[in-house]
Design a protein around this motif. Structure first.
Motif, PDB file in Angstrom:
ATOM      1  N   ALA A  30       0.707  -1.269   0.083  1.00 44.51           N
ATOM      2  CA  ALA A  30       0.180  -0.065  -0.011  1.00 44.51           C
ATOM      3  C   ALA A  30       0.863   1.410   0.181  1.00 44.51           C
ATOM      4  CB  ALA A  30      -0.748  -0.170   1.278  1.00 44.51           C
ATOM      5  N   THR A  31       1.944   1.262   0.773  1.00 44.65           N
ATOM      6  CA  THR A  31       2.698   2.322   0.819  1.00 44.65           C
ATOM      7  C   THR A  31       3.439   2.507  -0.610  1.00 44.65           C
ATOM      8  OG1 THR A  31       3.330   1.920   3.061  1.00 44.65           O
ATOM      9  CG2 THR A  31       4.960   3.179   1.768  1.00 44.65           C
ATOM     10  N   ALA A  32       3.927   1.719  -1.410  1.00 45.13           N
ATOM     11  CA  ALA A  32       4.421   1.670  -2.693  1.00 45.13           C
ATOM     12  C   ALA A  32       3.385   2.234  -3.472  1.00 45.13           C
ATOM     13  CB  ALA A  32       4.968   0.320  -3.036  1.00 45.13           C
ATOM     14  N   LEU A  33       2.058   1.785  -3.486  1.00 46.84           N
ATOM     15  CA  LEU A  33       1.328   2.354  -4.547  1.00 46.84           C
ATOM     16  C   LEU A  33       0.799   3.710  -4.191  1.00 46.84           C
ATOM     17  CD1 LEU A  33      -1.378  -0.776  -4.346  1.00 46.84           C
ATOM     18  CD2 LEU A  33       0.025  -0.052  -6.243  1.00 46.84           C
TER      19      LEU A  33
ATOM     20  N   TYR B  18      -6.106   7.704 -10.498  1.00 45.15           N
ATOM     21  CA  TYR B  18      -6.225   8.121  -9.403  1.00 45.15           C
ATOM     22  C   TYR B  18      -7.228   7.340  -8.509  1.00 45.15           C
ATOM     23  CZ  TYR B  18      -7.654  10.637  -5.299  1.00 45.15           C
ATOM     24  OH  TYR B  18      -8.014  11.049  -3.974  1.00 45.15           O
ATOM     25  N   ALA B  19      -8.331   7.024  -9.145  1.00 45.77           N
ATOM     26  CA  ALA B  19      -9.479   6.141  -8.600  1.00 45.77           C
ATOM     27  C   ALA B  19      -9.191   4.782  -8.422  1.00 45.77           C
ATOM     28  CB  ALA B  19     -10.800   6.250  -9.542  1.00 45.77           C
ATOM     29  N   LEU B  20      -8.295   4.171  -9.326  1.00 44.12           N
ATOM     30  CA  LEU B  20      -8.113   2.689  -9.058  1.00 44.12           C
ATOM     31  C   LEU B  20      -7.055   2.470  -8.119  1.00 44.12           C
ATOM     32  CD1 LEU B  20      -8.144  -0.212 -10.228  1.00 44.12           C
ATOM     33  CD2 LEU B  20      -5.990   0.756 -11.907  1.00 44.12           C
ATOM     34  N   GLU B  21      -5.978   3.280  -8.207  1.00 45.76           N
ATOM     35  CA  GLU B  21      -4.949   3.201  -7.048  1.00 45.76           C
ATOM     36  C   GLU B  21      -5.379   3.472  -5.741  1.00 45.76           C
ATOM     37  OE1 GLU B  21      -1.015   4.141  -7.301  1.00 45.76           O
ATOM     38  OE2 GLU B  21      -0.762   3.637  -9.557  1.00 45.76           O
ATOM     39  N   ARG B  22      -6.171   4.514  -5.698  1.00 40.38           N
ATOM     40  CA  ARG B  22      -7.041   4.838  -4.209  1.00 40.38           C
ATOM     41  C   ARG B  22      -7.754   3.705  -3.861  1.00 40.38           C
ATOM     42  NH1 ARG B  22     -10.749   7.505  -0.923  1.00 40.38           N
ATOM     43  NH2 ARG B  22      -9.844   9.145  -0.143  1.00 40.38           N
ATOM     44  N   GLU B  23      -8.712   3.170  -4.446  1.00 38.66           N
ATOM     45  CA  GLU B  23      -9.465   1.913  -4.000  1.00 38.66           C
ATOM     46  C   GLU B  23      -8.422   0.941  -3.797  1.00 38.66           C
ATOM     47  OE1 GLU B  23     -12.823   0.314  -2.821  1.00 38.66           O
ATOM     48  OE2 GLU B  23     -12.485   2.377  -3.607  1.00 38.66           O
ATOM     49  N   THR B  24      -7.333   0.706  -4.498  1.00 40.02           N
ATOM     50  CA  THR B  24      -6.473  -0.431  -4.314  1.00 40.02           C
ATOM     51  C   THR B  24      -5.877  -0.273  -2.882  1.00 40.02           C
ATOM     52  OG1 THR B  24      -6.262  -0.875  -6.600  1.00 40.02           O
ATOM     53  CG2 THR B  24      -4.651  -1.919  -5.218  1.00 40.02           C
TER      54      THR B  24
END
Length: 237
Positions: free
Chosen positions: A117-120, A141-147
């Motif tokens: 999560a930190t790396a993402l 942004y939406a994809l990585e935030r939800e991931t």
């Protein structure tokens, strides 16, 4: 023979002294982990909006605070590995292989998911700095935030719950921790495993539990039998 027996007794005394001091000093690792992870969560939660549909303004205004929070995470992970070692060292011969394997595995998975999560999050900030418009409009942004949210608050939190449940079971079976600590551990573990809400107070339950356990380890170091009471080996004929 007397000289050999004296040397053996001195060696046993040194081993006992080493066992007495190492876990007590290493217990500070849990306190360090708790402090670092709590600061990280507070910085992230106070900067990133809870609304998953936000427009990402914090990437321009609060990226510095988020970068600092992400910089703390690797050190928190290192401290947590030391904390796992303290728990296993505290158990000693009472360690249960099955539950200890679950404890160790869930702890590693928790740290791995935290690092992912930190790396993402770091990659998201870097992508926004390179091309703010494309990062927001192309769905990155939406994809990585939800991931990041799923990895941290769903899978990571569940692994923390498994870690606590395993520790509580080991302590209950071995009797190496007081009953109130076992009850507290099971209670927090159940909340982490089955709760459906995700708030700041929910995410800091695990580091708060680590802090309490570490303080207990510091106040009540493990009892070790006096080296003088250890039976001396019979000299070879």
């Amino acid at each position: 023979m007397k000289r050999a027996a004296g040397v053996d007794r001195d060696d046993r005394r040194k081993l006992v002294a080493r066992r007495l001091t190492t876990p007590r000093a290493a217990a500070f690792a849990g306190i360090l982990f708790s402090a670092l992870l709590t600061v990280t969560f507070v910085l992230l939660r106070s900067t990133i909006p809870e609304d998953p549909n936000d427009a990402g303004e914090w990437l321009a205004t609060g990226s510095g605070r988020v970068d600092f929070a992400l910089w703390l995470v690797p050190f928190a992970g290192i401290a947590f590995l030391w904390f796992i070692g303290v728990i296993r060292d505290r158990l000693g011969v009472h360690e249960d292989q099955f539950f200890s394997s679950v404890l160790f595995g869930s702890g590693l998975l928790f740290i791995a998911m935290t690092f992912i999560a930190t790396a993402l999050a770091g990659a998201l900030i870097a992508a926004y700095q390179l091309d703010p418009v494309a990062t927001i409009e192309n769905g990155i942004y939406a994809l990585e935030r939800e991931t990041i949210f799923r990895v941290t608050n769903v899978f990571g939190v569940r692994m923390a719950g498994v870690f606590m449940f395993s520790a509580g079971t080991i302590w209950l079976r071995s009797g190496t921790m007081p009953r109130w600590m076992v009850v507290l551990t099971y209670t927090v573990a159940l909340v982490q495993l089955f709760s459906l809400g995700f708030t700041l107070w929910f995410t800091i339950l695990f580091p708060a539990w680590v802090f309490i356990v570490s303080v207990h380890f510091l106040v009540y170091p493990p009892g070790v039998a006096d080296a003088e009471d250890a039976p001396a080996e019979s000299p070879a004929p």
